[in-house]
Scaffold this motif. Structure first.
Motif, mmCIF file in Angstrom:
data_model
loop_
_atom_site.group_PDB
_atom_site.id
_atom_site.type_symbol
_atom_site.label_atom_id
_atom_site.label_comp_id
_atom_site.label_asym_id
_atom_site.label_seq_id
_atom_site.Cartn_x
_atom_site.Cartn_y
_atom_site.Cartn_z
ATOM 1 N N GLU A 99 0.843 -1.194 0.000
ATOM 2 C CA GLU A 99 0.000 0.000 0.000
ATOM 3 C C GLU A 99 0.880 1.247 0.000
ATOM 4 O O GLU A 99 0.562 2.257 -0.620
ATOM 5 C CB GLU A 99 -0.916 0.009 1.230
ATOM 6 N N ALA A 100 2.005 1.154 0.722
ATOM 7 C CA ALA A 100 2.936 2.285 0.770
ATOM 8 C C ALA A 100 3.717 2.390 -0.533
ATOM 9 O O ALA A 100 3.918 3.481 -1.077
ATOM 10 C CB ALA A 100 3.896 2.128 1.946
ATOM 11 N N ARG A 101 4.124 1.247 -1.070
ATOM 12 C CA ARG A 101 4.959 1.267 -2.273
ATOM 13 C C ARG A 101 4.197 1.758 -3.500
ATOM 14 O O ARG A 101 4.795 2.291 -4.437
ATOM 15 C CB ARG A 101 5.520 -0.140 -2.532
ATOM 16 N N GLU A 102 2.884 1.578 -3.509
ATOM 17 C CA GLU A 102 2.095 1.970 -4.674
ATOM 18 C C GLU A 102 1.362 3.291 -4.467
ATOM 19 O O GLU A 102 0.526 3.677 -5.282
ATOM 20 C CB GLU A 102 1.092 0.862 -5.020
ATOM 21 N N ALA A 103 1.680 4.008 -3.396
ATOM 22 C CA ALA A 103 1.009 5.273 -3.121
ATOM 23 C C ALA A 103 1.551 6.386 -4.009
ATOM 24 O O ALA A 103 2.696 6.339 -4.475
ATOM 25 C CB ALA A 103 1.196 5.651 -1.651
ATOM 26 N N SER A 104 0.703 7.393 -4.239
ATOM 27 C CA SER A 104 1.137 8.582 -4.988
ATOM 28 C C SER A 104 1.942 9.506 -4.081
ATOM 29 O O SER A 104 2.788 10.278 -4.551
ATOM 30 C CB SER A 104 -0.082 9.347 -5.525
ATOM 31 N N LEU A 105 1.662 9.423 -2.766
ATOM 32 C CA LEU A 105 2.312 10.299 -1.791
ATOM 33 C C LEU A 105 2.408 9.575 -0.460
ATOM 34 O O LEU A 105 1.465 8.914 -0.033
ATOM 35 C CB LEU A 105 1.501 11.597 -1.621
ATOM 36 N N LEU A 106 3.563 9.696 0.199
ATOM 37 C CA LEU A 106 3.739 9.139 1.542
ATOM 38 C C LEU A 106 3.694 10.272 2.560
ATOM 39 O O LEU A 106 4.275 11.337 2.332
ATOM 40 C CB LEU A 106 5.074 8.406 1.660
ATOM 41 N N ILE A 107 3.003 10.030 3.665
ATOM 42 C CA ILE A 107 3.010 10.979 4.777
ATOM 43 C C ILE A 107 3.695 10.280 5.944
ATOM 44 O O ILE A 107 3.152 9.338 6.520
ATOM 45 C CB ILE A 107 1.581 11.393 5.176
ATOM 46 N N GLN A 108 4.909 10.722 6.240
ATOM 47 C CA GLN A 108 5.628 10.127 7.374
ATOM 48 C C GLN A 108 5.228 10.860 8.651
ATOM 49 O O GLN A 108 5.528 12.036 8.835
ATOM 50 C CB GLN A 108 7.147 10.184 7.188
#
Length: 439
Positions: A281-290
């Motif tokens: 889900e993280a690898r295919e996201a358009s944007l990561l929010i850490q």
């Protein structure tokens, strides 16, 4: 409640072993254990047979008896031989950090996929350690104890290698089927055209709290918000299951927000491997929010751990925003632009926004609107603002853009519906024939 005796080793390798040992105590508490005592040793190299020195083994045994410890936990990965030797000498169940984390995961997994993933990881851990683990697996009174098989579906404790391998083969097949279902769901979400945003970060940084805050303020009207919320608790690994929710802010583009499992220092490799399909889900996201716990004095180290894990997953090239959560709990001097301000002014001054980060408080619902604007700004490359003149014969286009775009103005003219809208680039390409921006 069981009592745990912790053992930490300083190998002078530049790693903050005291921080790691402190975290081990929090992990034990998350596993419903009370920390009864701690022992430390500095070594130039580990002892092949016992990890710690033989004299230290005898000292640990005496201290564990004095404090009434039920189990001894090492903040290091023990080899099968070291585990066996230590249990024989210490005459108590011995666990390492990996076993403790695996036990927490076994107790917290709720979905079928998470339970399967955890059991795969635990059996992979157990296979080379069967002889040494028998004492730990057979200990009494440990409803929450390490490798207690709670929630794993495996009832028999004394497992031989063939049974384990047969079970692993079965689990991997089941997991393959479940992962295929998740992939189908992921393709369906991708087909919706909505951008995907994933929350990542260290465990207990506030990812679930942030997701619930978003749902409270911007949840879709089509669903029961309370039913869609996830558990939030001040505890390591409070939630394991990946959840995806639609966030639909007024006058902003809707997007899909996913909450992923938290990372931690020395996260067992087989756990990362087992949760690989979930973490996609993280690898295919358009944007990561850490999401970062800004109130934790070691937040920089936690960011580094998260970034390393993302790199292992192949997700390090995705655009990222840093959300410094719990900013209301820190000194004003730590917040950009707040040096010298009184602590009473912190709440009033939040949130503080920079190009790629925001300082906020998800618990207090401070900074949510600013975060939404920051997310939209980061995703802006996939959108286009335009003015369309849509003939009345194409009412479907008007309905579609009202639902999937951000409409700033609508005029009903003689020749059709004139809409000033911000829409996805693929939608713009489809409706470009109605563009009257240059007419």
């Amino acid at each position: 409640m069981e009592k745990a005796f912790l053992v930490g080793v300083n190998l002078n390798d530049g790693e903050d072993y005291l921080l790691s040992l402190e975290e081990l105590g929090a992990l034990a508490q998350a596993c419903d254990m009370e920390v009864a005592g701690i022992a430390q040793q500095t070594l130039s190299e580990v002892h092949k047979a016992f990890y710690i020195g033989t004299g230290k083994v005898d000292e640990v045994k005496e201290l564990a008896i004095e404090c009434g410890a039920d189990v001894i936990i090492f903040d290091n990965a023990l080899s099968p031989m070291q585990l066996r030797n230590l249990q024989e000498r210490l005459e108590k169940p011995v666990l390492d950090r990996s076993a403790l984390i695996l036990d927490i995961f076994a107790g917290r997994a709720r979905s079928r996929e998470a339970k399967l993933q955890v059991e795969v990881a635990r059996l992979q851990y157990m296979l080379p350690r069967l002889v040494g683990l028998h004492a730990a697996l057979s200990r009494q009174g440990g409803g929450s104890g390490a490798l207690s098989n709670k929630g794993s579906g495996e009832k028999k404790l004394e497992l031989d290698r063939r049974v384990l391998e047969r079970r692993l083969t079965q689990l991997r097949q089941e997991l393959k089927e479940v992962s295929a279902e998740r992939q189908t769901q992921r393709k369906r979400r991708a087909g919706s055209g909505m951008p995907r945003v994933a929350l990542v970060g260290y465990t207990n940084a506030g990812k679930s709290t942030l997701l619930n805050a978003m749902l409270d303020l911007y949840g879709s009207d089509e669903v029961d918000v309370e039913e869609k919320k996830v558990m939030e608790k001040d505890m390591l690994f409070a939630t394991l299951d990946t959840t995806v929710r639609k966030i639909a802010p007024d006058k902003h583009h809707a997007f899909l927000l996913s909450d992923t499992v938290g990372f931690i220092h020395k996260l067992p490799h087989n756990l990362v491997e087992a949760f690989h399909s979930t973490l996609e889900e993280a690898r295919e996201a358009s944007l990561l929010i850490q999401v970062v716990d800004y109130s934790d004095p070691h937040y920089k180290e936690q960011i580094a751990v998260t970034n390393r894990t993302l790199q292992e997953l192949g997700a390090d090239g995705i655009p990222m925003l840093y959300v410094y959560n719990k900013a209301d709990l820190v000194s004003p001097d730590k917040i950009p632009g707040m040096a010298g301000a009184g602590s009473d002014k912190v709440m009033a001054a939040l949130p503080q926004v920079t190009e790629n980060s925001i300082y906020l408080s998800a618990r207090e619902r401070i900074g949510m609107e600013e975060l939404i604007c920051l997310i939209e700004k980061k995703l802006a490359g996939g959108y286009r603002e335009c003015t369309l003149l849509i003939p009345y014969t194409d009412g479907r286009a008007v309905s579609y853009l009202n639902e999937n775009g951000v409409v700033f103005q609508t005029e009903y003219l003689e020749e059709g519906v004139k809409m000033q809208v911000n829409c996805r680039m693929e939608d713009y390409r489809f409706y470009r024939k109605y563009d009257c921006s240059f007419s």
